[in-house]
Design an enzyme around this catalytic site. Sequence first.
Site, PDB file in Angstrom:
ATOM      1  N   TYR A  71       0.862  -1.183   0.000  1.00 38.76           N
ATOM      2  CA  TYR A  71       0.000   0.000   0.000  1.00 38.76           C
ATOM      3  C   TYR A  71       0.897   1.230   0.000  1.00 38.76           C
ATOM      4  CZ  TYR A  71      -3.594   3.295   1.770  1.00 38.76           C
ATOM      5  OH  TYR A  71      -4.452   4.346   1.957  1.00 38.76           O
ATOM      6  N   LYS A  90      -1.545  -1.346  -4.088  1.00 38.25           N
ATOM      7  CA  LYS A  90      -2.557  -0.277  -4.060  1.00 38.25           C
ATOM      8  C   LYS A  90      -1.768   1.020  -4.027  1.00 38.25           C
ATOM      9  CE  LYS A  90      -6.214   1.774  -1.213  1.00 38.25           C
ATOM     10  NZ  LYS A  90      -5.701   3.144  -1.322  1.00 38.25           N
TER      11      LYS A  90
END
Length: 308
Positions: A139, A167
């Site tokens: 992330y 992400k």
Amino acid sequence: MNRDDVDWQGYFPAFVTPFTEAGELDLDTLRKLVDHYVAEGMHGIVVNGTCGEWFSQTAEERRAVAEAAAGHAAGRLKVLVGCTAYTARQTAEFAKHALAAGADGVLASPPPYAKLFPNEVIAFYQDINALIDGPLVVYNWPHGSGIDIDTELADRLADIDQIVAIKDSTPSADQFFATSRRVRDRVRVFGPYMTARGVAELKTEGGDGTVGGGSLFGRPDPQFWENYWKGDFAPMEAHAEASDRLFPKLWLPGGWAGKYGAYQSQLKVLMQMLGQPGGHVRRPRLPVTDPDSLAAMRAVLVGEGLLR
């Protein structure tokens, strides 16, 4: 392990963690929100990420949220659980619990506050990789971690065995699309494809999905990706135009905060206006209560046809 070991794609709302007005964890509303996203046709959810206010939860609460979300989704949605913490060992403990509770994968940013150097980022994810047995998502959240995982660093991370996706919430669109092109042969990439520029990228380079802050549009968000899989670009372009028009009216550049309050605070108010179960924020986040701000947000939703 690589991108082909998971089938994650499409729209995954970043799932808010509902609290009562008094600040207590509200698992009943959490389950209602899972049901809402199932009914709207979402492809998955990301729990205990930035929108999930993991930073204001105890370790026990984070585990309870993971169990409730994964258990109630029960195969109806893919469930990725955020496990960000200050050390790889702490992150791995949350990850092992989430995977055992039925999560499809786990997600972690570099540790907040530490502001790691690139070689430390690599070591951090290598350490997590060695401690868990399951799909891991990187992330990239510069506003929380203090660093931006650029294309070169993402390229190196994509070679770590259990990393299957990223992400990427970099504020730089140029960097995001460069990273997407560089690493999609090995990991799935979730990011801002649901824009006019993103549609053009999908036409030529491809993409996997988007993790958005909740879902103000509802069903049109997953439908965007289903149209992509069919090669039906005209409705995708229309939805991208709507998104490009809406979000600058509500969110600051880079998407790290709302124009009327903290990201989680504003998102939960918008969800309440739209009749979506989301509950309240918990301190240190404060609710948006200013009447002028509430009226301005409602006017945006009405003006964009999301609310009558």
